[in-house]
Design a protein around this motif. Structure first.
Motif, PDB file in Angstrom:
ATOM      1  N   PHE A   1     -12.419  -3.364   3.671  1.00 26.20           N
ATOM      2  CA  PHE A   1     -11.677  -2.841   4.682  1.00 26.20           C
ATOM      3  C   PHE A   1     -10.947  -1.707   4.426  1.00 26.20           C
ATOM      4  O   PHE A   1     -10.810  -1.248   3.311  1.00 26.20           O
ATOM      5  N   GLU A   2     -11.228  -0.701   5.294  1.00 28.95           N
ATOM      6  CA  GLU A   2     -10.402   0.704   5.299  1.00 28.95           C
ATOM      7  C   GLU A   2      -8.870   0.102   5.547  1.00 28.95           C
ATOM      8  O   GLU A   2      -8.790  -0.697   6.383  1.00 28.95           O
ATOM      9  N   ALA A   3      -8.110   0.825   4.677  1.00 29.91           N
ATOM     10  CA  ALA A   3      -6.645   0.431   4.747  1.00 29.91           C
ATOM     11  C   ALA A   3      -5.765   1.483   4.531  1.00 29.91           C
ATOM     12  O   ALA A   3      -6.002   2.502   4.094  1.00 29.91           O
ATOM     13  N   ARG A   4      -4.397   1.148   4.688  1.00 24.98           N
ATOM     14  CA  ARG A   4      -3.409   2.284   4.585  1.00 24.98           C
ATOM     15  C   ARG A   4      -2.173   1.435   3.732  1.00 24.98           C
ATOM     16  O   ARG A   4      -1.849   0.190   3.909  1.00 24.98           O
ATOM     17  N   LEU A   5      -1.870   2.012   2.435  1.00 21.12           N
ATOM     18  CA  LEU A   5      -0.932   1.450   1.785  1.00 21.12           C
ATOM     19  C   LEU A   5       0.460   1.550   2.454  1.00 21.12           C
ATOM     20  O   LEU A   5       0.871   2.468   3.063  1.00 21.12           O
ATOM     21  N   GLY A   6       1.286   0.229   2.243  1.00 21.77           N
ATOM     22  CA  GLY A   6       2.374   0.013   2.745  1.00 21.77           C
ATOM     23  C   GLY A   6       3.393   0.198   1.452  1.00 21.77           C
ATOM     24  O   GLY A   6       3.239   1.222   0.736  1.00 21.77           O
ATOM     25  N   SER A   7       4.411  -0.765   1.525  1.00 21.22           N
ATOM     26  CA  SER A   7       5.482  -0.401   0.308  1.00 21.22           C
ATOM     27  C   SER A   7       4.722  -0.971  -0.963  1.00 21.22           C
ATOM     28  O   SER A   7       3.869  -1.784  -1.171  1.00 21.22           O
ATOM     29  N   VAL A   8       5.258  -0.201  -2.062  1.00 22.28           N
ATOM     30  CA  VAL A   8       4.698  -0.580  -3.447  1.00 22.28           C
ATOM     31  C   VAL A   8       5.681  -0.879  -4.169  1.00 22.28           C
ATOM     32  O   VAL A   8       6.709  -0.516  -4.255  1.00 22.28           O
ATOM     33  N   GLU A   9       5.315  -2.154  -4.773  1.00 21.35           N
ATOM     34  CA  GLU A   9       6.391  -2.918  -5.836  1.00 21.35           C
ATOM     35  C   GLU A   9       5.973  -2.963  -7.079  1.00 21.35           C
ATOM     36  O   GLU A   9       4.889  -2.534  -7.484  1.00 21.35           O
ATOM     37  N   ASP A  10       6.926  -3.471  -7.943  1.00 21.76           N
ATOM     38  CA  ASP A  10       6.471  -3.818  -9.340  1.00 21.76           C
ATOM     39  C   ASP A  10       5.109  -4.685  -9.332  1.00 21.76           C
ATOM     40  O   ASP A  10       4.521  -4.481 -10.325  1.00 21.76           O
ATOM     41  N   TYR A  11       5.162  -5.433  -8.590  1.00 20.24           N
ATOM     42  CA  TYR A  11       4.191  -6.685  -8.798  1.00 20.24           C
ATOM     43  C   TYR A  11       2.902  -6.184  -7.947  1.00 20.24           C
ATOM     44  O   TYR A  11       1.922  -7.072  -8.205  1.00 20.24           O
TER      45      TYR A  11
END
Length: 389
Positions: free
Chosen positions: A196-206
């Motif tokens: 899939f083409e995608a867009r990054l949402g929130s980035v977390e430690d995990y």
């Protein structure tokens, strides 16, 4: 025979609002109002100066039910909207909400407003809550320049498809999820192996949450790229590699339909260096004429500096029965001066896995005989590397 609350108003006959046998209120309207036979009455005056009574009625001839849970037919200016009637109606709507939750039915409700935590959605006579994290990602991806409050303001007055995920009359909690409703519609279009083409949402430690773009151009579902699936290289901090809003490609590697979860990978769209065996750097016939390296006599292979200690420690791990160096090559290019130990993802031959040890130009192939699977070997390697200085 039913007990009903009856209200009258100029130009209107009367509206029966039925109580079912257990005493709870069922705000099903009976239309047309014909052949309603009154057996007894007890009347009083309402604050609106219209007469209202509790009567015994029997229904016959052409009665038509409009549907349980529908409140549109109740006149708010009728005496039938006194506290007792309203409470009965709310009780019936709470029952309807619990039915929606248990059945998984999708409800389309009107968005009446919003606050700092989410949207207020009308559910018949009740007002439920749709938390912002339960919104479909399509809203924020469609208008990335707007904050969540601005998006919420633009949604007021529209209708939204949701699932009831909590319905507690006792605690007065009616919670909705648009994500769950969207999952039901679009998850069947997602298969393991899809890209899939995608867009990054929130980035977390995990890891990072990633919104998947569908053929219609909207981002309907969200999946997780775990930190271990970001890169083949060791990732200390996901934020060093990924940023919210980035446009990327991801591969679907797992789907949990019961928990409505999609697991994604970025690194599996690239060639896996761990799939290498020494056959990729040593020709099959072991001719020195290979473009990349020369070979040495297998019988005289000396372990790379520090490798002998690691191999001895591996033999101390439960489930590992044999570790031995099988072949060695010399690359013309320097990969790294530091000792690197890789576990191949190539299928095991019987109970034998392949490791590659590389340092400088030297490459050594190691055969590991074990009852462990790949994950077990990785954990054993991690424990050994923590012990070895």
């Amino acid at each position: 025979m039913f007990t009903a609350a009856v209200g009258s108003a100029p130009g209107l006959s009367f509206i029966p609002l039925l109580f079912v046998a257990d005493g709870s209120f069922n705000h099903t309207l009976i239309t047309p109002f014909v052949n309603l036979h009154v057996s007894s009455t007890c009347c009083r005056k309402s604050p609106l100066k219209r007469s209202s009574c509790i009567v015994k009625v029997s229904v016959s001839g052409g009665a038509k039910t409009e549907g349980v849970g529908q409140t549109e037919g109740v006149r708010e200016d009728s005496p039938a909207t006194d506290d007792a009637i309203r409470q009965s109606r709310r009780s019936a709507d709470w029952k309807a909400a619990r039915t929606y939750k248990e059945s998984g039915f999708i409800y389309r409700g009107r968005i009446e407003g919003f606050n700092g935590g989410g949207l207020l959605v009308q559910f018949y006579s009740l007002l439920g809550f749709l938390p912002y994290p339960q919104l479909s990602p399509s809203h924020s991806c469609r208008e990335p320049h707007k904050n969540i409050q601005e998006i919420a303001k633009g949604l007021v007055g529209s209708r939204i498809a949701v699932k009831v995920i909590q319905a507690s009359e006792e605690n007065r909690k009616l919670i909705f999820s648009e994500k769950e409703a969207i999952w039901e519609k679009y998850s069947q279009q997602v298969k393991v192996g899809n890209v899939f083409e995608a867009r990054l949402g929130s980035v977390e430690d995990y890891g990072a949450f990633v919104h998947l773009r569908f053929p219609d151009g909207f981002y309907h579902l969200t999946g997780l790229v775990h930190v271990s699936e970001v890169s083949w290289d060791l990732v200390q901090d996901v934020r060093d590699i990924l940023s919210e809003g980035d446009e990327i490609k991801v591969k679907v590697i797992q789907i949990d339909r019961e928990k409505s979860r999609v697991t994604l990978s970025i690194k599996q769209l690239e060639d896996d260096p761990l799939l290498e065996t020494l056959d990729k750097v040593i020709s099959q016939d072991n001719h020195i004429g290979s473009d990349n390296l020369s070979t040495s006599d297998d019988l005289n292979i000396e372990p790379l500096p520090g490798l002998d200690i690691i191999l001895k420690e591996l033999l101390q791990e439960d489930g590992i029965t044999d570790v031995r160096i099988s072949r060695q090559g010399f690359e013309k290019r320097v990969v790294s001066q530091d000792l690197q130990l890789w576990l191949s993802n190539a299928p095991a031959m019987g109970k034998q896995f392949t490791l590659l040890a590389r340092a400088g130009r030297q490459v050594q192939e190691i055969h590991l005989t074990t009852t462990l699977d790949q994950e077990g070997i990785k954990k054993a390697l991690q424990r050994v590397l923590e012990r070895v200085p």
